[in-house]
Design a protein around this motif. Structure first.
Motif, PDB file in Angstrom:
ATOM      1  N   THR A   1      41.909  27.874   4.240  1.00 45.05           N
ATOM      2  CA  THR A   1      42.529  26.563   4.120  1.00 45.05           C
ATOM      3  C   THR A   1      41.610  25.490   4.681  1.00 45.05           C
ATOM      4  OG1 THR A   1      43.600  26.764   6.277  1.00 45.05           O
ATOM      5  CG2 THR A   1      44.807  27.607   4.378  1.00 45.05           C
TER       6      THR A   1
ATOM      7  N   ASN B   1      42.264  23.378   6.999  1.00 45.48           N
ATOM      8  CA  ASN B   1      42.500  23.107   8.416  1.00 45.48           C
ATOM      9  C   ASN B   1      41.923  24.202   9.300  1.00 45.48           C
ATOM     10  OD1 ASN B   1      43.959  20.794   7.745  1.00 45.48           O
ATOM     11  ND2 ASN B   1      45.831  21.984   7.437  1.00 45.48           N
ATOM     12  N   TRP B   2      40.845  24.795   8.867  1.00 46.19           N
ATOM     13  CA  TRP B   2      40.284  25.938   9.600  1.00 46.19           C
ATOM     14  C   TRP B   2      39.641  25.502  10.902  1.00 46.19           C
ATOM     15  CZ3 TRP B   2      34.992  27.032  10.594  1.00 46.19           C
ATOM     16  CH2 TRP B   2      34.771  28.268  11.196  1.00 46.19           C
TER      17      TRP B   2
END
Length: 388
Positions: free
Chosen positions: A346, A348-349
């Motif tokens: 994703t 938002n890693w």
């Protein structure tokens, strides 16, 4: 109030501090900065030396817990519990009786299996006797062939005589030396002799066919018993297996401890009906426990199987030191095997340092002297310089 007003400057402006007044005299600032720099450099050097000569020789973690191969005790036959001999926290030895199951049904099945076994033995004896009888019948059928052949020979002789008599009388019929009635009688005797000869031939063929059929029946019966005995006959072996199964089911109504350990998670009560394969209790092998130490991934570069380890437990404190060795690494990190794995693809890693479980085997003698329990917290330290 008047004194405060008088202390203030007349022009309303506050006094400015004198630049010459300082916490550290300018003359002493240089040596002090040098001293601070030397102290910082010394700390850096000491940390470097510690990391090279001490810190790099071992890795440690406090994210470690006691674990073990818990034995699940499951009944292998169904029935009602009639007696429970153990309770939670109770130490047990291998082979010790844990609980009993009502064996009424199993005893009935065992009696039926014994009867089937005896019946199979008797059937085998009957098969042997039948083989003997069929062999005698085949021999008798073969003797009938000889009698049929004798009848054929007698009928052929009678036919030859009747043919000769008829031909002689037929030759004299034109001269009137033989009456018509005598010629007719000779003709009828010839026909009767032919019929008797044909009947004798048919009897011979039937005797031969019966002999072959009897011999085939004997061979078919012998195929079931050839090369066997009363102990190796197929039907007897089948009955034996059923008897062994019944005896095993009866034996399984007494449930024993598979290993040494401490009873845990007991879920059965007297009067409860248990099912085959449903867990009844667990046994924790307290003398065969190990530690799963969760090291950070950047700590494992030099960790190898066989390296020695020292461990302490919150249960005993730092006064008791356990010794062990590394026996293996988990197949994946804890996050990889979690119920909901992280979705690193994703947007938002955020990188998080992962931990990998390392299994450390404990000394059995030390475990015997200072028993542990599954789930206790441990601190583990692996000596990277040690070898197996």
């Amino acid at each position: 109030m008047s004194e405060d007003v008088q202390d203030q400057p007349a022009d309303g402006q506050t006094e400015q501090p004198d630049d010459s007044v300082s916490v550290v005299h300018k003359a002493r600032r240089g040596p002090m900065l040098v001293t601070v720099a030397v102290v910082v450099a010394a700390i850096v050097v000491l940390y470097f030396l510690y990391d090279v000569f001490i810190g790099s020789r071992s890795v440690s973690t406090d994210n470690a817990y006691v674990a073990g191969e818990v034995a699940e005790v499951t009944p292998l036959t169904s029935g009602r519990v009639v007696e429970v001999m153990v309770t939670d926290t109770q130490p047990v030895r291998r082979g010790q009786i844990l609980f009993r199951i009502d064996d009424s049904d199993q005893r009935i099945v065992l009696a039926q299996a014994k009867a089937s076994m005896e019946y199979a033995r008797r059937r085998y004896g009957q098969s042997l006797a039948n083989d003997t009888a069929l062999g005698a019948a085949a021999d008798a059928s073969e003797t009938q062939i000889g009698a049929a052949q004798a009848k054929v020979a007698s009928a052929e002789a009678t036919l030859a005589k009747a043919r000769t008599d008829y031909e002689r009388r037929a030759a004299l019929a034109d001269s009137g030396a033989v009456s018509g009635e005598e010629l007719t009688a000779a003709r009828e005797a010839l026909a009767s002799a032919k019929a008797a000869a044909n009947e004798a031939q048919a009897g011979l063929a039937s005797a031969r066919s019966n002999a072959i059929s009897a011999r085939r029946q004997e061979e078919a019966a012998l195929a079931l018993t050839r090369g066997t005995s009363v102990d190796t006959a197929p039907e007897v072996l089948l009955a034996k297996s059923r008897l062994a199964t019944a005896e095993l089911d009866l034996k399984r109504t007494i449930v024993r401890a598979p290993i040494d350990g401490v009873v845990a998670k007991r879920t059965i009560q007297v009067g409860q009906k248990v099912e085959n394969g449903k867990p009844a209790l667990a046994i924790v092998p307290v003398s065969q426990l190990y530690v799963d130490a969760n090291f950070k991934e950047d700590q494992l570069g030099k960790v190898r199987s066989g390296q020695k380890a020292e461990l302490t437990s919150d249960f005993y404190g730092d006064d008791v030191v356990f010794h062990g060795k590394v026996v293996g690494f988990a197949g994946g990190t804890g996050a990889a095997f979690s119920l909901i794995p992280a979705q690193n693809a994703t947007g938002n890693w955020i990188k998080v340092v992962q931990r990998l479980p390392v299994r450390i085997e404990l000394d059995p003698e030390e475990l015997k002297a200072h028993p542990l329990r599954i789930g206790l917290s441990m601190e583990a330290k692996i000596d990277l310089t040690s070898k197996d």
